[in-house]
Motif scaffolding. Structure first.
Motif, PDB file in Angstrom:
ATOM      1  N   LYS A 101      39.856  40.979  39.229  1.00  0.00           N
ATOM      2  CA  LYS A 101      39.857  40.957  40.563  1.00  0.00           C
ATOM      3  C   LYS A 101      40.918  41.226  41.345  1.00  0.00           C
ATOM      4  CE  LYS A 101      35.972  37.778  39.986  1.00  0.00           C
ATOM      5  NZ  LYS A 101      34.711  38.644  40.689  1.00  0.00           N
ATOM      6  N   LEU A 102      42.185  40.667  41.141  1.00  0.00           N
ATOM      7  CA  LEU A 102      43.465  40.989  41.669  1.00  0.00           C
ATOM      8  C   LEU A 102      43.868  42.188  41.249  1.00  0.00           C
ATOM      9  CD1 LEU A 102      44.586  37.400  41.544  1.00  0.00           C
ATOM     10  CD2 LEU A 102      43.383  38.438  43.329  1.00  0.00           C
ATOM     11  N   ASN A 103      43.487  43.245  40.572  1.00  0.00           N
ATOM     12  CA  ASN A 103      44.014  44.179  40.075  1.00  0.00           C
ATOM     13  C   ASN A 103      45.241  44.048  39.346  1.00  0.00           C
ATOM     14  OD1 ASN A 103      41.990  46.136  41.096  1.00  0.00           O
ATOM     15  ND2 ASN A 103      42.818  45.746  43.170  1.00  0.00           N
ATOM     16  N   GLN A 104      45.331  42.950  38.362  1.00  0.00           N
ATOM     17  CA  GLN A 104      46.501  42.586  37.753  1.00  0.00           C
ATOM     18  C   GLN A 104      46.151  42.916  36.206  1.00  0.00           C
ATOM     19  OE1 GLN A 104      49.396  40.859  38.753  1.00  0.00           O
ATOM     20  NE2 GLN A 104      48.881  40.180  40.821  1.00  0.00           N
ATOM     21  N   ASP A 105      47.179  43.060  35.488  1.00  0.00           N
ATOM     22  CA  ASP A 105      47.113  43.317  34.155  1.00  0.00           C
ATOM     23  C   ASP A 105      46.579  42.202  33.342  1.00  0.00           C
ATOM     24  OD1 ASP A 105      48.254  45.955  34.398  1.00  0.00           O
ATOM     25  OD2 ASP A 105      50.246  45.024  33.951  1.00  0.00           O
ATOM     26  N   LYS A 106      46.011  42.332  32.178  1.00  0.00           N
ATOM     27  CA  LYS A 106      45.352  41.353  31.447  1.00  0.00           C
ATOM     28  C   LYS A 106      46.602  40.071  30.986  1.00  0.00           C
ATOM     29  CE  LYS A 106      41.477  43.632  29.268  1.00  0.00           C
ATOM     30  NZ  LYS A 106      40.981  43.834  27.968  1.00  0.00           N
ATOM     31  N   LEU A 107      46.121  39.171  30.593  1.00  0.00           N
ATOM     32  CA  LEU A 107      47.003  38.244  30.237  1.00  0.00           C
ATOM     33  C   LEU A 107      47.944  38.341  29.279  1.00  0.00           C
ATOM     34  CD1 LEU A 107      47.513  35.073  31.481  1.00  0.00           C
ATOM     35  CD2 LEU A 107      46.218  34.277  29.673  1.00  0.00           C
ATOM     36  N   GLU A 108      47.120  39.120  28.156  1.00  0.00           N
ATOM     37  CA  GLU A 108      48.024  39.298  27.000  1.00  0.00           C
ATOM     38  C   GLU A 108      49.259  40.229  27.300  1.00  0.00           C
ATOM     39  OE1 GLU A 108      43.398  39.469  25.666  1.00  0.00           O
ATOM     40  OE2 GLU A 108      44.849  39.760  27.590  1.00  0.00           O
ATOM     41  N   GLY A 147      38.616  35.426  28.609  1.00  0.00           N
ATOM     42  CA  GLY A 147      37.547  35.954  29.329  1.00  0.00           C
ATOM     43  C   GLY A 147      37.535  35.666  30.765  1.00  0.00           C
ATOM     44  N   PHE A 148      37.687  34.532  30.898  1.00  0.00           N
ATOM     45  CA  PHE A 148      37.849  33.948  32.384  1.00  0.00           C
ATOM     46  C   PHE A 148      39.056  34.639  33.024  1.00  0.00           C
ATOM     47  CE2 PHE A 148      33.957  31.469  31.230  1.00  0.00           C
ATOM     48  CZ  PHE A 148      33.349  31.329  32.497  1.00  0.00           C
ATOM     49  N   LEU A 149      40.008  34.160  32.261  1.00  0.00           N
ATOM     50  CA  LEU A 149      41.445  34.430  33.158  1.00  0.00           C
ATOM     51  C   LEU A 149      41.626  36.037  33.575  1.00  0.00           C
ATOM     52  CD1 LEU A 149      43.524  31.918  31.047  1.00  0.00           C
ATOM     53  CD2 LEU A 149      43.321  32.008  33.578  1.00  0.00           C
ATOM     54  N   ASN A 150      41.066  36.777  32.498  1.00  0.00           N
ATOM     55  CA  ASN A 150      41.262  38.163  32.566  1.00  0.00           C
ATOM     56  C   ASN A 150      40.425  38.966  33.404  1.00  0.00           C
ATOM     57  OD1 ASN A 150      43.413  38.691  30.911  1.00  0.00           O
ATOM     58  ND2 ASN A 150      42.130  38.976  29.169  1.00  0.00           N
TER      59      ASN A 150
END
Length: 226
Positions: A104-111, A96-99
């Motif tokens: 915030k950086l417009n990056q894909d989810k960690l998964e 939840g925190f990492l995603n």
């Protein structure tokens, strides 16, 4: 198999309330052996830390003032975990925190960057229903020394989690080893038989004649003796 044991520390419990990550640790294991490679960084959250959270991990905002922002470490972090299987204790919390930080950086989810995610808290609850399954309880259960864990710290917790996971899955490994070991493979046993003690009886003339007549009758009837 490349596995990464991951842990984070945060300013509070709820990313949707604006809390941020202040520490990330990722410890690498390959084929169930530590590689001595790890990713560890403290992060300036640009906000206050809840007193309750600080009591848990002991990290102060003063300590974090000169540390990088998440945006400055995100690329290196993703590069370190890319393609690995992530193993996290209470995975929904850290994810939840990492995603949130990645969003915030417009990056894909960690998964999307890893091959899979295992939640060891879920595993422990299935193995030990109705019991305490936090990291300290699991260390006690499996006889793992956690005496240095006076406070929560992402790097130490990730290292302890790796030991806990190896212990939790050791039975599976032993079973696979037993099934593949030479001692458990099926073998053929050859028995030595002394044929010299066997008595051989030869057919007499009358028996041979009877047999020849029988074969002739089969041939006449169009049958085959074989």
């Amino acid at each position: 198999m490349r596995q990464i044991f991951l842990d984070t520390e945060t300013t509070g419990l709820y990313p949707d309330q604006g809390h941020r990550i202040i520490e990330i640790a990722a410890v690498e294991i390959f084929n169930r052996r530590a590689t001595q490679r790890h990713f560890h960084v403290y992060i300036n959250p640009e906000r206050e830390i809840d007193p309750g959270a600080q009591e848990v991990h002991g990290i102060s905002l003063e300590f974090l003032q000169d540390k990088p922002l998440f945006a400055n470490v995100a690329e290196d972090f993703i590069a370190f975990i890319r393609g690995a299987e992530l193993i996290i204790h209470n995975a929904p919390f850290d994810l939840g925190f990492l995603n949130m930080e990645l969003a915030k950086l417009n990056q894909d989810k960690l998964e999307t960057h890893v091959s899979g995610i295992i939640d060891t808290l879920k595993m422990a609850k299935e193995m030990r229903p109705g019991q305490r399954n936090n990291l300290d309880a699991l260390c006690r259960h499996f006889g793992i020394d956690n005496s240095q864990r006076t406070l929560h710290g992402a790097l130490l917790d990730a290292e302890l989690l790796a030991e806990v996971y190896i212990a939790m899955t050791r039975g599976q490994e032993s079973l696979l080893m037993e099934l593949s070991s030479p001692e458990t493979q099926t073998t053929q046993t050859q028995l030595a038989v002394d044929f010299s003690a066997l008595k051989v009886l030869a057919a007499d003339a009358e028996e041979l004649s009877a047999h020849a007549q029988y074969i002739a009758s089969l041939a006449k009837a169009g049958a085959s003796s074989w």
